[in-house]
Enzyme design. Structure first.
Site, PDB file in Angstrom:
ATOM      1  CE1 TYR A  69      -4.375  -0.780  -0.388  1.00 18.01           C
ATOM      2  CE2 TYR A  69      -3.594  -2.750   0.735  1.00 18.01           C
ATOM      3  CZ  TYR A  69      -4.549  -2.099  -0.024  1.00 18.01           C
ATOM      4  OH  TYR A  69      -5.665  -2.762  -0.445  1.00 18.01           O
ATOM      5  CB  VAL A 105      -8.613   3.726  -2.337  1.00 16.12           C
ATOM      6  CG1 VAL A 105      -9.723   2.699  -2.172  1.00 16.12           C
ATOM      7  CG2 VAL A 105      -7.405   3.095  -3.055  1.00 16.12           C
ATOM      8  CG  HIS A 121     -13.906  -0.359  -3.273  1.00 11.36           C
ATOM      9  ND1 HIS A 121     -13.522  -0.754  -4.529  1.00 11.36           N
ATOM     10  CD2 HIS A 121     -15.047  -1.048  -3.010  1.00 11.36           C
ATOM     11  CE1 HIS A 121     -14.399  -1.636  -5.009  1.00 11.36           C
ATOM     12  NE2 HIS A 121     -15.332  -1.824  -4.100  1.00 11.36           N
ATOM     13  N   GLY A 189     -14.867   4.200 -16.582  1.00 14.21           N
ATOM     14  CA  GLY A 189     -13.609   3.520 -16.282  1.00 14.21           C
ATOM     15  C   GLY A 189     -13.691   2.398 -15.279  1.00 14.21           C
ATOM     16  CB  SER A 191     -13.463  -4.102 -15.499  1.00 18.21           C
ATOM     17  OG  SER A 191     -13.460  -4.489 -14.126  1.00 18.21           O
ATOM     18  CG  ASN A 215     -14.243   0.880 -20.218  1.00 21.48           C
ATOM     19  OD1 ASN A 215     -13.207   0.687 -20.835  1.00 21.48           O
ATOM     20  ND2 ASN A 215     -14.484   0.347 -19.045  1.00 21.48           N
ATOM     21  N   PRO A 216     -12.838   2.832 -22.839  1.00 24.81           N
ATOM     22  CG  PRO A 216     -10.517   2.968 -22.527  1.00 24.81           C
ATOM     23  CD  PRO A 216     -11.824   3.107 -21.815  1.00 24.81           C
TER      24      PRO A 216
HETATM   25  P1  OAD Z   1     -10.519  -2.430 -13.335  1.00 25.49           P
HETATM   26  O1  OAD Z   1      -9.024  -2.407 -13.365  1.00 25.49           O
HETATM   27  O2  OAD Z   1     -11.188  -3.737 -13.143  1.00 25.49           O
HETATM   28  O3  OAD Z   1     -11.086  -1.791 -14.671  1.00 25.49           O
HETATM   29  C1  OAD Z   1     -10.585  -0.586 -15.160  1.00 25.49           C
HETATM   30  C2  OAD Z   1     -11.398  -0.200 -16.377  1.00 25.49           C
HETATM   31  O4  OAD Z   1     -10.949   1.060 -16.817  1.00 25.49           O
HETATM   32  C3  OAD Z   1     -11.277  -1.171 -17.571  1.00 25.49           C
HETATM   33  O5  OAD Z   1     -12.571  -1.533 -18.018  1.00 25.49           O
HETATM   34  C4  OAD Z   1     -10.538  -0.338 -18.624  1.00 25.49           C
HETATM   35  O6  OAD Z   1     -10.955  -0.633 -19.947  1.00 25.49           O
HETATM   36  C5  OAD Z   1     -10.937   1.072 -18.232  1.00 25.49           C
HETATM   37  N1  OAD Z   1      -9.997   2.119 -18.645  1.00 25.49           N
HETATM   38  C6  OAD Z   1      -8.664   2.045 -18.848  1.00 25.49           C
HETATM   39  N2  OAD Z   1      -8.152   3.239 -19.195  1.00 25.49           N
HETATM   40  C7  OAD Z   1      -9.194   4.115 -19.214  1.00 25.49           C
HETATM   41  C8  OAD Z   1      -9.325   5.503 -19.488  1.00 25.49           C
HETATM   42  N3  OAD Z   1      -8.276   6.240 -19.823  1.00 25.49           N
HETATM   43  N4  OAD Z   1     -10.558   6.051 -19.396  1.00 25.49           N
HETATM   44  C9  OAD Z   1     -11.630   5.320 -19.056  1.00 25.49           C
HETATM   45  N5  OAD Z   1     -11.566   4.001 -18.783  1.00 25.49           N
HETATM   46  C10 OAD Z   1     -10.376   3.405 -18.855  1.00 25.49           C
HETATM   47  O7  OAD Z   1     -10.949  -1.354 -12.215  1.00 25.49           O
HETATM   48  P2  OAD Z   1     -12.296  -1.244 -11.394  1.00 25.49           P
HETATM   49  O8  OAD Z   1     -13.472  -1.654 -12.208  1.00 25.49           O
HETATM   50  O9  OAD Z   1     -12.300   0.097 -10.784  1.00 25.49           O
HETATM   51  O10 OAD Z   1     -10.885  -3.010  -5.377  1.00 25.49           O
HETATM   52  O11 OAD Z   1     -12.054  -2.330 -10.276  1.00 25.49           O
HETATM   53  C11 OAD Z   1     -12.919  -2.447  -9.187  1.00 25.49           C
HETATM   54  C12 OAD Z   1     -12.178  -2.877  -7.967  1.00 25.49           C
HETATM   55  O12 OAD Z   1     -11.395  -4.049  -8.232  1.00 25.49           O
HETATM   56  C13 OAD Z   1     -11.153  -1.885  -7.454  1.00 25.49           C
HETATM   57  O13 OAD Z   1     -11.713  -0.847  -6.719  1.00 25.49           O
HETATM   58  C14 OAD Z   1     -10.240  -2.734  -6.627  1.00 25.49           C
HETATM   59  C15 OAD Z   1     -10.134  -3.939  -7.517  1.00 25.49           C
HETATM   60  O14 OAD Z   1      -9.883  -5.149  -6.908  1.00 25.49           O
HETATM   61  C16 OAD Z   1     -10.140  -3.157  -4.266  1.00 25.49           C
HETATM   62  O15 OAD Z   1      -8.938  -3.153  -4.263  1.00 25.49           O
HETATM   63  C17 OAD Z   1     -10.931  -3.297  -3.023  1.00 25.49           C
END
Ligand code: OAD
Length: 243
Positions: A69, A105, A121, A189, A191, A215-216
């Site tokens: 962290y 976060v 989160h 942004g 997934s 989202n891209p």
């Molecule tokens: P992810 O890493 O799962 O997804 C990130 C998303 O952002 C993907 O769908 C990418 O296509 C998209 N992306 C990438 N670059 C981008 C840009 N420039 N503009 C817009 N979108 C873009 O992240 P989260 O969905 O946030 O939790 O993940 C959810 C949780 O999973 C996180 O909060 C974390 C993780 O485990 C904890 O750690 C508790």
């Protein structure tokens, strides 16, 4: 590529909304240099979540978890809010009612000027005592002491919701309440692999919200929402906020 028609539909929806909600994920901070979790270069490609982001991992090796962290805190400290964060802060000032729900976060929404933020989160700049439950700000990085301790001398943990842990139920109730009367919901942004954004989007849509995903790439939200915008947050959001 996003066509100009999709942009103008989204702009009109935003302009006409009485109550607007946004859900963000790691993608909104990608252009600030903070790695996402999944996809190329994602944190979960190089690290095992169960060794770093679970209560069991922390019990086994609090030092390892804190070192990870603190490394991430260093990256977040260097990072600056990008045009995506700044646009969302701007949109907030034009909406009658607004809520920004974030899985991130990193604290960048606040640094960009957003006010109404629900950090579902937690926050990487806060710690929580495992002994007395005290929550406190912990802004120095690198940390002077690992694991950091509370005033009561108990070991502190990051104030983050880990895998296997539950969401803050009061916060979730408030969010669901807000989304029950939301006209327009924008997801940016994420997934959707952690299912909360999908659940919240379905909830808002079942109460009449128009949902837009930005989202891209394809995401778990692509097939659900009313309008899918393909592009980067930092490039598309500024276009949506010129209202
Ligand atoms: P992810 O890493 O799962 O997804 C990130 C998303 O952002 C993907 O769908 C990418 O296509 C998209 N992306 C990438 N670059 C981008 C840009 N420039 N503009 C817009 N979108 C873009 O992240 P989260 O969905 O946030 O939790 O993940 C959810 C949780 O999973 C996180 O909060 C974390 C993780 O485990 C904890 O750690 C508790």
């Amino acid at each position: 590529m996003v066509n100009s028609n999709s942009i103008s539909i989204a702009r009109q929806r935003i302009r006409e909304s009485r109550r607007l909600a946004v859900i963000t994920g790691a993608g909104v901070s990608a252009e600030s240099g903070i790695p996402t979790f999944r996809g190329p270069g994602g944190l979960w490609r190089n690290f095992r979540a169960e060794e770093l982001a679970t209560p069991e991992a922390f019990k086994r090796d609090p030092k390892l978890v804190w070192e990870w962290y603190d490394w991430r805190r260093g990256i977040c400290k260097q990072a600056q809010p990008n045009p995506g964060h700044l646009s969302l802060a701007k949109i907030e000032t034009t909406a009658t009612e607004f809520l920004l729900i974030t899985q991130n976060v990193d604290g960048l929404h606040k640094r960009a000027g957003s006010k109404r933020i629900a950090e579902i989160h937690g926050n990487i700049w806060r710690a929580r005592c495992t002994l007395c439950g005290n929550e406190f700000d912990l802004e120095e990085t690198p940390l002077l002491e690992i694991p950091p301790r509370c005033k009561c001398k108990g070991i502190a943990r990051p104030d983050i919701v880990w895998f296997g842990e539950t969401y803050d139920q009061d916060l979730l109730e408030d969010i669901l309440d807000f989304l029950s009367g939301t006209d327009t919901l924008i997801t940016v942004g994420t997934s959707g692999m952690v299912p909360m954004p999908v659940y919240l989007t379905r909830h808002a849509m079942s109460h009449g919200a128009f949902a837009i995903d930005l989202n891209p790439d394809e995401s778990e939200l692509s097939g659900i929402v009313n309008l899918s915008l393909r592009g980067k947050a930092g490039e598309i959001l500024p276009n949506l906020t010129e209202i």
